[in-house]
Design a protein around this motif. Sequence first.
Motif, PDB file in Angstrom:
ATOM      1  N   TYR A 239       0.843  -1.196   0.000  1.00  0.00           N
ATOM      2  CA  TYR A 239       0.000   0.000   0.000  1.00  0.00           C
ATOM      3  C   TYR A 239       0.875   1.241   0.000  1.00  0.00           C
ATOM      4  N   SER A 240       0.313   2.341  -0.463  1.00  0.00           N
ATOM      5  CA  SER A 240       1.130   3.541  -0.656  1.00  0.00           C
ATOM      6  C   SER A 240       0.432   4.780  -0.116  1.00  0.00           C
ATOM      7  N   PHE A 241       1.245   5.830   0.087  1.00  0.00           N
ATOM      8  CA  PHE A 241       0.753   7.134   0.513  1.00  0.00           C
ATOM      9  C   PHE A 241       1.515   8.191  -0.262  1.00  0.00           C
ATOM     10  N   ASP A 242       0.787   9.060  -0.963  1.00  0.00           N
ATOM     11  CA  ASP A 242       1.385  10.123  -1.752  1.00  0.00           C
ATOM     12  C   ASP A 242       1.640  11.334  -0.858  1.00  0.00           C
ATOM     13  N   LEU A 243       2.891  11.731  -0.722  1.00  0.00           N
ATOM     14  CA  LEU A 243       3.258  12.821   0.187  1.00  0.00           C
ATOM     15  C   LEU A 243       2.790  14.180  -0.306  1.00  0.00           C
ATOM     16  N   ALA A 244       2.564  14.331  -1.597  1.00  0.00           N
ATOM     17  CA  ALA A 244       2.107  15.615  -2.139  1.00  0.00           C
ATOM     18  C   ALA A 244       0.592  15.765  -1.997  1.00  0.00           C
ATOM     19  N   SER A 245      -0.161  14.774  -2.482  1.00  0.00           N
ATOM     20  CA  SER A 245      -1.627  14.855  -2.418  1.00  0.00           C
ATOM     21  C   SER A 245      -2.175  14.395  -1.077  1.00  0.00           C
ATOM     22  N   GLU A 246      -1.343  13.697  -0.279  1.00  0.00           N
ATOM     23  CA  GLU A 246      -1.748  13.131   1.013  1.00  0.00           C
ATOM     24  C   GLU A 246      -2.936  12.187   0.850  1.00  0.00           C
ATOM     25  N   GLU A 247      -2.840  11.334  -0.149  1.00  0.00           N
ATOM     26  CA  GLU A 247      -3.856  10.321  -0.398  1.00  0.00           C
ATOM     27  C   GLU A 247      -3.220   8.939  -0.393  1.00  0.00           C
ATOM     28  N   PHE A 248      -3.963   7.967   0.116  1.00  0.00           N
ATOM     29  CA  PHE A 248      -3.528   6.583   0.087  1.00  0.00           C
ATOM     30  C   PHE A 248      -3.860   5.987  -1.270  1.00  0.00           C
ATOM     31  N   GLY A 249      -2.935   5.163  -1.773  1.00  0.00           N
ATOM     32  CA  GLY A 249      -3.094   4.619  -3.106  1.00  0.00           C
ATOM     33  C   GLY A 249      -3.690   3.229  -3.115  1.00  0.00           C
ATOM     34  N   GLU A 250      -3.992   2.758  -4.311  1.00  0.00           N
ATOM     35  CA  GLU A 250      -4.513   1.412  -4.487  1.00  0.00           C
ATOM     36  C   GLU A 250      -3.466   0.377  -4.092  1.00  0.00           C
ATOM     37  N   ALA A 251      -3.937  -0.798  -3.702  1.00  0.00           N
ATOM     38  CA  ALA A 251      -3.035  -1.874  -3.344  1.00  0.00           C
ATOM     39  C   ALA A 251      -2.297  -2.379  -4.566  1.00  0.00           C
ATOM     40  N   ILE A 252      -1.022  -2.697  -4.383  1.00  0.00           N
ATOM     41  CA  ILE A 252      -0.241  -3.346  -5.423  1.00  0.00           C
ATOM     42  C   ILE A 252      -0.195  -4.831  -5.090  1.00  0.00           C
ATOM     43  N   ASP A 253      -0.852  -5.643  -5.879  1.00  0.00           N
ATOM     44  CA  ASP A 253      -0.898  -7.075  -5.625  1.00  0.00           C
ATOM     45  C   ASP A 253       0.396  -7.747  -6.058  1.00  0.00           C
ATOM     46  N   PHE A 254       0.720  -8.830  -5.373  1.00  0.00           N
ATOM     47  CA  PHE A 254       1.848  -9.649  -5.783  1.00  0.00           C
ATOM     48  C   PHE A 254       1.416 -10.535  -6.954  1.00  0.00           C
ATOM     49  N   PRO A 255       2.334 -10.891  -7.835  1.00  0.00           N
ATOM     50  CA  PRO A 255       1.985 -11.831  -8.904  1.00  0.00           C
ATOM     51  C   PRO A 255       1.730 -13.222  -8.332  1.00  0.00           C
ATOM     52  N   TYR A 256       1.178 -14.083  -9.165  1.00  0.00           N
ATOM     53  CA  TYR A 256       0.772 -15.413  -8.705  1.00  0.00           C
ATOM     54  C   TYR A 256       1.936 -16.190  -8.104  1.00  0.00           C
ATOM     55  N   ASN A 257       3.121 -16.074  -8.697  1.00  0.00           N
ATOM     56  CA  ASN A 257       4.253 -16.856  -8.205  1.00  0.00           C
ATOM     57  C   ASN A 257       4.905 -16.256  -6.965  1.00  0.00           C
ATOM     58  N   LEU A 258       4.368 -15.133  -6.485  1.00  0.00           N
ATOM     59  CA  LEU A 258       4.829 -14.567  -5.221  1.00  0.00           C
ATOM     60  C   LEU A 258       3.752 -14.609  -4.146  1.00  0.00           C
ATOM     61  N   ALA A 259       2.501 -14.516  -4.527  1.00  0.00           N
ATOM     62  CA  ALA A 259       1.423 -14.378  -3.551  1.00  0.00           C
ATOM     63  C   ALA A 259       1.045 -15.722  -2.955  1.00  0.00           C
ATOM     64  N   GLY A 260       0.642 -15.671  -1.666  1.00  0.00           N
ATOM     65  CA  GLY A 260       0.059 -16.831  -1.016  1.00  0.00           C
ATOM     66  C   GLY A 260       1.006 -17.994  -0.811  1.00  0.00           C
ATOM     67  N   ARG A 261       2.310 -17.748  -0.717  1.00  0.00           N
ATOM     68  CA  ARG A 261       3.270 -18.816  -0.509  1.00  0.00           C
ATOM     69  C   ARG A 261       3.602 -18.914   0.973  1.00  0.00           C
ATOM     70  N   PHE A 262       3.090 -19.955   1.651  1.00  0.00           N
ATOM     71  CA  PHE A 262       3.222 -20.062   3.094  1.00  0.00           C
ATOM     72  C   PHE A 262       4.688 -20.185   3.527  1.00  0.00           C
TER      73      PHE A 262
END
Length: 386
Positions: A239-262
């Motif tokens: 997740y991100s936060f823009d220091l200029a606009s002071e808004e939180f950004g959309e989530a950046i998802d991990f790709p399939y071969n990175l996500a959900g690997r216990f």
Amino acid sequence: MSDNIPFELQAEIIKRVVPVKSLIRFRSVSKQWKSLIDSSEFITRHTLSNKTQPQHLLVSYITGGTGYAFVSTDTCLSEDKYVSIVDDDNFPHHKFSPVVPPTVKLLARPLMLDCSHGLVCLLGYTRDRVNRKKLVVVWNPLIGKSVGIEIPDRAYIVIGFGVCPKTSDVKIVKISRSVNSEAEAPAEVFTLSSGAWRSMPMNKPLKSKSLLFRNTQVVIDGVIYWLTYDNFIDEHRVYSFDLASEEFGEAIDFPYNLAGRFERLYDISKINDSLVVLSHHCFVTNLTPKPFCDVWMVLKNDVRKPYYTKLFTANDVGVNSMIGFRKNGQPVMDRTKTHGCDGGLEVYEPCSGRVNGLGIYGSAFRMTSYKESLLLLNHSDSIIYS
């Protein structure tokens, strides 16, 4: 410079001076030059317009002890040692010990969060057992100036830090470590220019039923990134936060071969102005565990569906042992994390697999990269209490 040259012309010449160290020396020429260089307008202009300052690696470590005691307040703890290494063609031969101001020395083994526009952010507790304070200390290691900001000592908060790319104002972000979609928990933002905190809503991250923020960050191009874990769907996201606009950004998802690997543990870092994800995992061969770390770079083709490219895999790399990167992409390794004893820092060459020592020995290493800056030049070493 001759007194016959009008000061307005002198000022225009000084504004074209690039090296920070030269400008620091020029302050001794005259009161007029010092007043000009110390002015907020000059510092802001120099910070925002100059992109060619030398890069340094700032390393903190301890000797004669093991590990970090983040919540410890023992006044007998030895002070952290700091060394700055110029990251150029002569690396790592140009090292120096930066001036450590009193506010930095107040902290007992602080966490080094990140660096932005030449300012390093440290988070920790003061050594005083009776009147313990939790502080964020923003430090310019080149000029030896720092400012401390008191943080209410509440559990389960995450701190973000960065310099606004439009105003060069220092900003501290404070959010709850655990966020859910049931209640819109506000974030708080501190700006050095105002010296005060103010509340703001967390809009976009509150789509998860159970989101856990880690107290590690990366700031790139005026945006703070945090690694988070979604307990409900068992996924890691950024997740991100823009220091200029002071808004939180959309989530950046991990790709399939990175996500959900216990079996994997993750961290985030940066190489120059690119976000990288570190994926730690372990293979067992003949009953012997062999740790590895895959390094993935996040490319900004699309915010919500970025393109990941795998840079390399480093062998014999324990969790948290890869503490940062040189500007050429070579990782700096803390071998004490892997081998469990006091040791030294090494630079790993991905192409050859060789490691080269940096001549820095101890334990509890942390590192960030910074570029020379004038920020905080017109501030005195102080603490702002909440």
